[in-house]
Design a protein around this motif. Structure first.
Motif, PDB file in Angstrom:
ATOM      1  N   ARG A   1       0.906  -1.084   0.141  1.00  0.00           N
ATOM      2  CA  ARG A   1      -0.044   0.053   0.009  1.00  0.00           C
ATOM      3  C   ARG A   1       0.702   1.341  -0.072  1.00  0.00           C
ATOM      4  O   ARG A   1       0.393   2.436  -0.478  1.00  0.00           O
ATOM      5  N   TRP A   2       2.146   1.457   0.907  1.00  0.00           N
ATOM      6  CA  TRP A   2       2.645   2.699   0.911  1.00  0.00           C
ATOM      7  C   TRP A   2       4.165   2.295   0.803  1.00  0.00           C
ATOM      8  O   TRP A   2       4.679   1.179   1.224  1.00  0.00           O
ATOM      9  N   ILE A   3       4.993   3.360   0.445  1.00  0.00           N
ATOM     10  CA  ILE A   3       6.453   3.248   0.168  1.00  0.00           C
ATOM     11  C   ILE A   3       7.282   4.354   0.936  1.00  0.00           C
ATOM     12  O   ILE A   3       6.635   5.472   0.811  1.00  0.00           O
ATOM     13  N   GLU A   4       8.263   4.127   1.481  1.00  0.00           N
ATOM     14  CA  GLU A   4       9.284   4.968   2.116  1.00  0.00           C
ATOM     15  C   GLU A   4      10.451   4.595   1.761  1.00  0.00           C
ATOM     16  O   GLU A   4      11.104   3.295   2.023  1.00  0.00           O
ATOM     17  N   VAL A   5      11.204   5.460   0.953  1.00  0.00           N
ATOM     18  CA  VAL A   5      12.636   5.258   0.747  1.00  0.00           C
ATOM     19  C   VAL A   5      13.550   5.780   2.004  1.00  0.00           C
ATOM     20  O   VAL A   5      13.473   7.065   2.394  1.00  0.00           O
ATOM     21  N   LEU A   6      14.391   5.127   2.467  1.00  0.00           N
ATOM     22  CA  LEU A   6      15.441   5.409   3.444  1.00  0.00           C
ATOM     23  C   LEU A   6      16.464   6.154   2.817  1.00  0.00           C
ATOM     24  O   LEU A   6      16.904   5.911   1.908  1.00  0.00           O
ATOM     25  N   PRO A   7      17.181   6.789   3.616  1.00  0.00           N
ATOM     26  CA  PRO A   7      18.532   7.603   3.216  1.00  0.00           C
ATOM     27  C   PRO A   7      19.562   6.831   2.501  1.00  0.00           C
ATOM     28  O   PRO A   7      20.321   7.342   1.741  1.00  0.00           O
ATOM     29  N   ASN A   8      19.779   5.559   2.970  1.00  0.00           N
ATOM     30  CA  ASN A   8      20.799   4.684   2.356  1.00  0.00           C
ATOM     31  C   ASN A   8      20.130   3.818   1.020  1.00  0.00           C
ATOM     32  O   ASN A   8      20.510   3.198   0.557  1.00  0.00           O
ATOM     33  N   GLY A   9      18.883   4.284   0.565  1.00  0.00           N
ATOM     34  CA  GLY A   9      18.382   3.723  -0.515  1.00  0.00           C
ATOM     35  C   GLY A   9      17.339   2.454  -0.295  1.00  0.00           C
ATOM     36  O   GLY A   9      16.680   1.986  -1.327  1.00  0.00           O
ATOM     37  N   ASP A  10      17.396   1.844   0.751  1.00  0.00           N
ATOM     38  CA  ASP A  10      16.478   0.851   1.142  1.00  0.00           C
ATOM     39  C   ASP A  10      14.994   1.423   1.105  1.00  0.00           C
ATOM     40  O   ASP A  10      14.739   2.410   1.156  1.00  0.00           O
ATOM     41  N   VAL A  11      14.152   0.303   0.470  1.00  0.00           N
ATOM     42  CA  VAL A  11      12.786   0.885   0.317  1.00  0.00           C
ATOM     43  C   VAL A  11      11.974  -0.021   1.059  1.00  0.00           C
ATOM     44  O   VAL A  11      12.047  -1.143   1.184  1.00  0.00           O
TER      45      VAL A  11
ATOM     46  N   GLU B   1       2.738  -3.507   3.960  1.00  0.00           N
ATOM     47  CA  GLU B   1       1.856  -4.474   3.352  1.00  0.00           C
ATOM     48  C   GLU B   1       0.722  -4.696   4.364  1.00  0.00           C
ATOM     49  O   GLU B   1       0.812  -5.162   5.480  1.00  0.00           O
ATOM     50  N   SER B   2      -0.470  -4.148   3.980  1.00  0.00           N
ATOM     51  CA  SER B   2      -1.650  -4.297   4.839  1.00  0.00           C
ATOM     52  C   SER B   2      -2.917  -4.097   3.878  1.00  0.00           C
ATOM     53  O   SER B   2      -3.019  -3.713   2.813  1.00  0.00           O
ATOM     54  N   LYS B   3      -4.054  -4.375   4.478  1.00  0.00           N
ATOM     55  CA  LYS B   3      -5.370  -4.171   3.945  1.00  0.00           C
ATOM     56  C   LYS B   3      -6.591  -4.214   5.010  1.00  0.00           C
ATOM     57  O   LYS B   3      -6.192  -4.423   6.174  1.00  0.00           O
TER      58      LYS B   3
ATOM     59  N   SER C   1      -5.106  -8.898   6.722  1.00  0.00           N
ATOM     60  CA  SER C   1      -4.107  -8.263   6.546  1.00  0.00           C
ATOM     61  C   SER C   1      -2.675  -8.652   6.940  1.00  0.00           C
ATOM     62  O   SER C   1      -2.587  -9.317   7.805  1.00  0.00           O
ATOM     63  N   ALA C   2      -1.598  -8.650   6.063  1.00  0.00           N
ATOM     64  CA  ALA C   2      -0.226  -9.156   6.398  1.00  0.00           C
ATOM     65  C   ALA C   2       0.285  -8.288   7.566  1.00  0.00           C
ATOM     66  O   ALA C   2       1.312  -8.868   8.254  1.00  0.00           O
ATOM     67  N   ASN C   3      -0.013  -7.013   7.831  1.00  0.00           N
ATOM     68  CA  ASN C   3       0.231  -6.397   8.927  1.00  0.00           C
ATOM     69  C   ASN C   3       1.934  -6.335   9.251  1.00  0.00           C
ATOM     70  O   ASN C   3       2.491  -6.368  10.261  1.00  0.00           O
ATOM     71  N   ARG C   4       2.426  -6.182   8.147  1.00  0.00           N
ATOM     72  CA  ARG C   4       4.006  -5.885   8.463  1.00  0.00           C
ATOM     73  C   ARG C   4       4.606  -4.908   7.390  1.00  0.00           C
ATOM     74  O   ARG C   4       3.715  -4.437   6.569  1.00  0.00           O
TER      75      ARG C   4
ATOM     76  N   VAL D   1      12.109  -8.949   6.494  1.00  0.00           N
ATOM     77  CA  VAL D   1      10.803  -8.205   7.253  1.00  0.00           C
ATOM     78  C   VAL D   1      11.376  -7.315   8.338  1.00  0.00           C
ATOM     79  O   VAL D   1      12.073  -7.608   9.359  1.00  0.00           O
ATOM     80  N   PHE D   2      10.792  -5.936   7.788  1.00  0.00           N
ATOM     81  CA  PHE D   2      11.488  -4.829   8.717  1.00  0.00           C
ATOM     82  C   PHE D   2      10.887  -4.598  10.141  1.00  0.00           C
ATOM     83  O   PHE D   2      11.242  -4.482  11.043  1.00  0.00           O
ATOM     84  N   VAL D   3       9.332  -4.876  10.102  1.00  0.00           N
ATOM     85  CA  VAL D   3       8.548  -4.986  11.357  1.00  0.00           C
ATOM     86  C   VAL D   3       7.522  -5.658  11.041  1.00  0.00           C
ATOM     87  O   VAL D   3       6.781  -5.696  10.013  1.00  0.00           O
ATOM     88  N   GLU D   4       7.032  -6.233  11.871  1.00  0.00           N
ATOM     89  CA  GLU D   4       5.676  -7.376  11.774  1.00  0.00           C
ATOM     90  C   GLU D   4       4.840  -7.219  13.156  1.00  0.00           C
ATOM     91  O   GLU D   4       5.056  -6.552  14.061  1.00  0.00           O
ATOM     92  N   ASN D   5       3.523  -7.887  12.836  1.00  0.00           N
ATOM     93  CA  ASN D   5       2.670  -7.922  14.100  1.00  0.00           C
ATOM     94  C   ASN D   5       2.285  -6.656  14.379  1.00  0.00           C
ATOM     95  O   ASN D   5       1.869  -6.297  15.545  1.00  0.00           O
ATOM     96  N   GLN D   6       2.020  -5.659  13.411  1.00  0.00           N
ATOM     97  CA  GLN D   6       1.394  -4.468  13.401  1.00  0.00           C
ATOM     98  C   GLN D   6      -0.287  -4.455  13.542  1.00  0.00           C
ATOM     99  O   GLN D   6      -0.736  -5.468  12.923  1.00  0.00           O
ATOM    100  N   ARG D   7      -0.802  -3.223  13.338  1.00  0.00           N
ATOM    101  CA  ARG D   7      -1.972  -3.064  13.202  1.00  0.00           C
ATOM    102  C   ARG D   7      -2.245  -2.279  11.834  1.00  0.00           C
ATOM    103  O   ARG D   7      -2.528  -0.926  12.069  1.00  0.00           O
TER     104      ARG D   7
END
Length: 429
Positions: free
Chosen positions: A79-89, A93-95, A122-125, A143-149
């Motif tokens: 759903r949404w994208i954030e580019v970090l300063p080092n170029g990681d994207v 992933e949620s619905k 929802s994948a919630n990650r 997996v950067f972070v999971e088990n979110q809402r």
């Protein structure tokens, strides 16, 4: 459920076909849109293509001079994208996770949305994608972070990472170049979940504030204004004090936000109300004024009253007219500022991911578009960057555009496609 979906598609198709006769022949677009008079639909038009995805090398259609490739694929409703300063994207992933249906219309809507892959588990990650060799295709996924809402918006200030879950903003410590976060995070702000569930985030130019889009629970305050308190708004979080407040209100569902860099003005795209016709009212792109009120639910496009809603004349008189109409029900969600020189043939302006309509007889949106800017304001008609997400007969969705941002190389766009489960990358041909 599948039987309900098929029956809904048949009935909805018949209603949509009927409503095509006499429907507007033009889109309500631009600074001074021609907005048709409202026509209450009663039973809302419910028309949504079946989600199919992309097959056999089929890709979106590019504007001349551009090309597109899959930067990342095999995601689960990105759903949404954030580019970090080092170029990681980073990709959220949620619905939407639907609650128990209360009415026959709820059953029909949920069945239809499931066929369109718009609701479900929802994948919630948040996943991290790294393109180490710079060829425009990510080689690694973590997996950067999971088990979110229902995570959505993301923001990084120094070594502090902020995540917009549907029920609030959570703060994590971040180590540069790390591929994952640790701990459960600290919740800084509480938001009411459900309804329009996405929580986009953007950092102020001076890095002292974070702004969050919080959509309404319902279409037109159907359950009263008490449950809508703190919703249909953009919130401001002060990073130092961790205090939060409503910054602007009356914005039914403000999702994407971006800064116009010359004036450092905040802009947003807003999804307007349903049930008044194919082009009434249009979704819009607007600058956001501190303390500004933009009409919802009492009025739209300034002081045009929605007489389905118990009125507040004082608030209607204060309602700000948006800057730029984007057409009815386009579901304009993604937004980013694109400076001149990013893509060949495009100057300064805003890029908008249009998820696509369901509440109109002829579908709209399903595109990635560009709105040119001059002197800090929209300066011309929109142009397509990517199209071809919808079959010619409007029965199949190959993809649906959502979040969009400038790529790590500053010469590309990255766009989330939550039906294709792909992050597309657009560059010069």
């Amino acid at each position: 459920m599948e039987l309900i979906a098929k029956a809904t598609a048949l009935v909805g198709g018949a209603v949509a076909l009927m409503r095509r006769f006499g429907s507007p022949t033009h889109q309500a677009i631009g600074k001074e849109p021609q907005i048709p008079e409202a026509h209450k639909q009663g039973i809302m038009t419910l028309k949504m293509p079946v989600a199919q995805g992309w097959e056999d090398g089929h890709v979106p259609t590019c504007a001349p001079g551009l090309k597109v490739n899959a930067f990342a694929s095999g995601l689960e409703h990105p759903r949404w994208i954030e580019v970090l300063p080092n170029g990681d994207v980073l990709v959220a992933e949620s619905k939407e996770e639907a609650g128990p249906p209360k009415t026959l219309m709820d059953h029909a809507a949920q069945a239809t949305m499931r066929r369109a892959k718009a609701i479900g588990t929802s994948a919630n990650r948040v996943t991290l994608w790294r393109d180490a060799d710079g060829d425009g295709v990510a080689e690694t996924r973590e997996v950067f972070v999971e088990n979110q809402r229902q995570p959505f918006g993301m923001a990084l200030i120094g070594t502090k990472f902020y995540l917009g879950n549907t029920d609030g903003i959570v703060l994590f410590d971040y180590t540069p170049d790390a591929t994952s976060l640790s701990g459960t995070g600290k919740k800084l702000v509480e938001f009411k979940p459900h309804g329009h569930w996405t929580r986009s985030l953007i950092v102020s130019p001076d890095r002292t504030k974070i702004y969050a889009g919080v959509g309404s629970l319902s279409n037109i305050a159907d359950q009263g204004m008490e449950v809508e308190e703190g919703r249909a708004a953009i919130w401001e979080l002060d990073v130092a004090s961790e205090n939060a407040r409503v910054f602007a209100s009356g914005l039914r569902n403000a999702v994407g936000m971006a800064w116009e860099p010359n004036s450092e003005t905040l802009w947003t795209v807003v999804n307007e109300r349903d049930g008044l016709g194919d082009e009434t009212p249009p979704d819009y792109l607007t600058s956001v004024k501190e303390g500004g009120f933009y009409g919802w639910p009492y009025s739209y496009w300034g002081d045009t009253v929605d007489d389905r809603v118990p009125q507040d004349a004082e608030l209607v008189a204060k309602a700000i007219t948006p800057d730029y109409a984007l057409g009815g029900h386009t579901a304009s969600l993604g937004l980013c500022w694109m400076p001149e020189g990013t893509l060949p043939g495009f100057g300064d302006g805003m890029v908008i991911g249009q998820h696509g309509s369901w509440n109109r007889s002829k579908l709209s949106g399903y595109k990635l578009i560009f709105v040119p800017f001059e002197n800090g304001a929209p300066s011309g008609p929109p142009r397509d960057i990517l199209s071809g997400f919808l079959s010619d007969d409007e029965k199949i969705a190959y993809g649906r555009p959502v979040g969009v941002t400038i790529g790590p190389d500053k010469k590309s766009l990255l766009m989330a496609d939550d039906v294709g489960d792909i992050i597309w990358r657009v560059t010069g041909a």
